[in-house]
Design a protein around this motif. Structure first.
Motif, PDB file in Angstrom:
ATOM      1  N   PRO A 120      57.316  25.765  39.374  1.00  0.00           N
ATOM      2  CA  PRO A 120      56.879  26.995  40.071  1.00  0.00           C
ATOM      3  C   PRO A 120      56.368  28.094  39.144  1.00  0.00           C
ATOM      4  CG  PRO A 120      58.883  26.153  41.064  1.00  0.00           C
ATOM      5  CD  PRO A 120      58.637  25.310  39.839  1.00  0.00           C
ATOM      6  N   GLU A 121      57.097  28.359  38.071  1.00  0.00           N
ATOM      7  CA  GLU A 121      56.683  29.422  37.151  1.00  0.00           C
ATOM      8  C   GLU A 121      55.345  29.088  36.494  1.00  0.00           C
ATOM      9  OE1 GLU A 121      58.081  31.163  32.817  1.00  0.00           O
ATOM     10  OE2 GLU A 121      59.649  30.587  34.248  1.00  0.00           O
ATOM     11  N   THR A 122      55.194  27.838  36.104  1.00  0.00           N
ATOM     12  CA  THR A 122      53.957  27.408  35.464  1.00  0.00           C
ATOM     13  C   THR A 122      52.791  27.446  36.438  1.00  0.00           C
ATOM     14  OG1 THR A 122      55.286  25.934  34.072  1.00  0.00           O
ATOM     15  CG2 THR A 122      52.898  25.595  34.069  1.00  0.00           C
ATOM     16  N   LEU A 123      53.017  26.968  37.655  1.00  0.00           N
ATOM     17  CA  LEU A 123      51.962  26.976  38.666  1.00  0.00           C
ATOM     18  C   LEU A 123      51.484  28.388  38.959  1.00  0.00           C
ATOM     19  CD1 LEU A 123      53.437  24.336  41.161  1.00  0.00           C
ATOM     20  CD2 LEU A 123      51.404  24.055  39.734  1.00  0.00           C
ATOM     21  N   ASP A 124      52.416  29.312  39.104  1.00  0.00           N
ATOM     22  CA  ASP A 124      52.050  30.708  39.391  1.00  0.00           C
ATOM     23  C   ASP A 124      51.252  31.308  38.243  1.00  0.00           C
ATOM     24  OD1 ASP A 124      53.274  30.621  41.842  1.00  0.00           O
ATOM     25  OD2 ASP A 124      55.116  31.655  41.198  1.00  0.00           O
ATOM     26  N   ARG A 125      51.683  31.035  37.031  1.00  0.00           N
ATOM     27  CA  ARG A 125      51.001  31.607  35.857  1.00  0.00           C
ATOM     28  C   ARG A 125      49.602  31.029  35.702  1.00  0.00           C
ATOM     29  NH1 ARG A 125      49.565  35.794  33.193  1.00  0.00           N
ATOM     30  NH2 ARG A 125      49.464  35.561  30.915  1.00  0.00           N
ATOM     31  N   ILE A 126      49.457  29.721  35.874  1.00  0.00           N
ATOM     32  CA  ILE A 126      48.142  29.108  35.756  1.00  0.00           C
ATOM     33  C   ILE A 126      47.213  29.637  36.837  1.00  0.00           C
ATOM     34  CG2 ILE A 126      46.878  26.932  36.020  1.00  0.00           C
ATOM     35  CD1 ILE A 126      49.119  25.540  34.567  1.00  0.00           C
ATOM     36  N   ALA A 127      47.717  29.768  38.059  1.00  0.00           N
ATOM     37  CA  ALA A 127      46.892  30.294  39.148  1.00  0.00           C
ATOM     38  C   ALA A 127      46.396  31.696  38.824  1.00  0.00           C
ATOM     39  CB  ALA A 127      47.679  30.288  40.450  1.00  0.00           C
ATOM     40  N   SER A 128      47.273  32.522  38.278  1.00  0.00           N
ATOM     41  CA  SER A 128      46.879  33.888  37.926  1.00  0.00           C
ATOM     42  C   SER A 128      45.833  33.899  36.816  1.00  0.00           C
ATOM     43  CB  SER A 128      48.108  34.697  37.487  1.00  0.00           C
ATOM     44  OG  SER A 128      49.018  34.836  38.556  1.00  0.00           O
ATOM     45  N   LEU A 129      46.016  33.045  35.815  1.00  0.00           N
ATOM     46  CA  LEU A 129      45.064  32.970  34.711  1.00  0.00           C
ATOM     47  C   LEU A 129      43.698  32.487  35.194  1.00  0.00           C
ATOM     48  CD1 LEU A 129      47.374  31.396  31.984  1.00  0.00           C
ATOM     49  CD2 LEU A 129      46.443  33.715  31.962  1.00  0.00           C
ATOM     50  N   ILE A 130      43.697  31.509  36.092  1.00  0.00           N
ATOM     51  CA  ILE A 130      42.436  30.989  36.613  1.00  0.00           C
ATOM     52  C   ILE A 130      41.742  32.036  37.472  1.00  0.00           C
ATOM     53  CG2 ILE A 130      41.447  29.311  38.236  1.00  0.00           C
ATOM     54  CD1 ILE A 130      43.479  27.281  37.139  1.00  0.00           C
ATOM     55  N   GLU A 131      42.503  32.753  38.288  1.00  0.00           N
ATOM     56  CA  GLU A 131      41.906  33.825  39.098  1.00  0.00           C
ATOM     57  C   GLU A 131      41.267  34.886  38.204  1.00  0.00           C
ATOM     58  OE1 GLU A 131      44.654  33.864  43.142  1.00  0.00           O
ATOM     59  OE2 GLU A 131      45.205  35.126  41.447  1.00  0.00           O
ATOM     60  N   GLU A 132      41.950  35.228  37.134  1.00  0.00           N
ATOM     61  CA  GLU A 132      41.419  36.224  36.198  1.00  0.00           C
ATOM     62  C   GLU A 132      40.118  35.750  35.560  1.00  0.00           C
ATOM     63  OE1 GLU A 132      42.685  37.795  31.779  1.00  0.00           O
ATOM     64  OE2 GLU A 132      44.286  37.511  33.259  1.00  0.00           O
ATOM     65  N   GLN A 133      40.076  34.482  35.174  1.00  0.00           N
ATOM     66  CA  GLN A 133      38.878  33.946  34.537  1.00  0.00           C
ATOM     67  C   GLN A 133      37.747  33.775  35.548  1.00  0.00           C
ATOM     68  OE1 GLN A 133      38.509  33.960  31.513  1.00  0.00           O
ATOM     69  NE2 GLN A 133      36.942  32.525  30.881  1.00  0.00           N
ATOM     70  N   ASN A 134      38.068  33.293  36.749  1.00  0.00           N
ATOM     71  CA  ASN A 134      37.037  33.089  37.761  1.00  0.00           C
ATOM     72  C   ASN A 134      36.444  34.407  38.257  1.00  0.00           C
ATOM     73  OD1 ASN A 134      37.329  30.352  37.586  1.00  0.00           O
ATOM     74  ND2 ASN A 134      38.305  30.069  39.572  1.00  0.00           N
TER      75      ASN A 134
END
Length: 208
Positions: A120-134
């Motif tokens: 869960p922690e990893t999924l949330d962090r990756i999603a946030s990083l991808i949103e920031e980059q996209n």
């Protein structure tokens, strides 16, 4: 003397943390995320398990740190394309080319971002990083609408999601083990077809 000692200690701690995260990345690259245990990482990095807790945290924090490293690699490829001069279409084409290079030259980093560990922690962090980059891709699309070179009816947020997700899907074909896995030349042709189709679909049509 105290300041120097403190600085050296901080450098040692940072180097140890880097070694731990790199060891986890290497395990993911060779065996997959499921093989990442604190004991396996400790053995590969030649540190105690407690050191991992002290420098990084538990397994979820460790996987998150690997994901953050992967996104740093991604930014190194993508940001130059987004920031370069040129038309919106030229910048998008450069971004697509940079994303393909990232996937091919950093396949393990690409995979952890596309197929992240089920933590869960990893999924949330990756999603946030991808949103920031996209969001950078979304900004390029907005520029196209603002300058009148792209269709005004497009939703930049949705288009950027479509572009990102479709590129991931095409590049992930290389992971298939069946006859649907394309060779390198065919995958290049598929990517070129997709990029050409998208570029044409974004262009504003002349009024008749």
């Amino acid at each position: 003397m105290t300041a120097v000692t403190g600085t050296r200690a901080q450098r040692r701690a940072a180097a140890t943390r880097q070694a731990v995260v790199e060891a986890a990345r290497e395990i993911i690259a060779s065996e997959g995320a499921d093989a990442v245990t604190l004991e396996a990482v400790a053995e590969r990095a030649d540190v105690a398990v407690q050191t991992i807790y002290n420098r990084v945290g538990g397994r979820s924090a460790l996987l998150t740190a690997v994901a953050e490293m992967a996104m740093e690699e991604n930014r190194a490829y993508m940001d130059a394309a987004y920031e370069a001069e040129g038309t919106v279409e030229e910048r998008l084409l450069r971004a697509a080319a940079a994303y393909v290079r990232f996937a091919r030259e950093r396949p393990h980093e690409f995979r952890i971002l596309v197929d992240p560990p089920d933590e869960p922690e990893t999924l949330d962090r990756i999603a946030s990083l991808i949103e920031e980059q996209n969001a950078k891709l979304t900004d390029v699309l907005r520029d196209g609408i603002a300058t009148g070179t792209s269709r005004p009816d497009l939703d930049p947020d949705r288009v950027s999601t479509v572009l990102w997700a479709t590129m991931n899907g095409l590049l992930a074909l290389a992971w298939r083990a069946d006859k649907l896995r394309p060779d390198a030349d065919e995958l290049d042709a598929l990517l070129a077809t997709y990029v050409e189709t998208i570029a044409d679909g974004l262009r504003r049509r002349a009024a008749h």
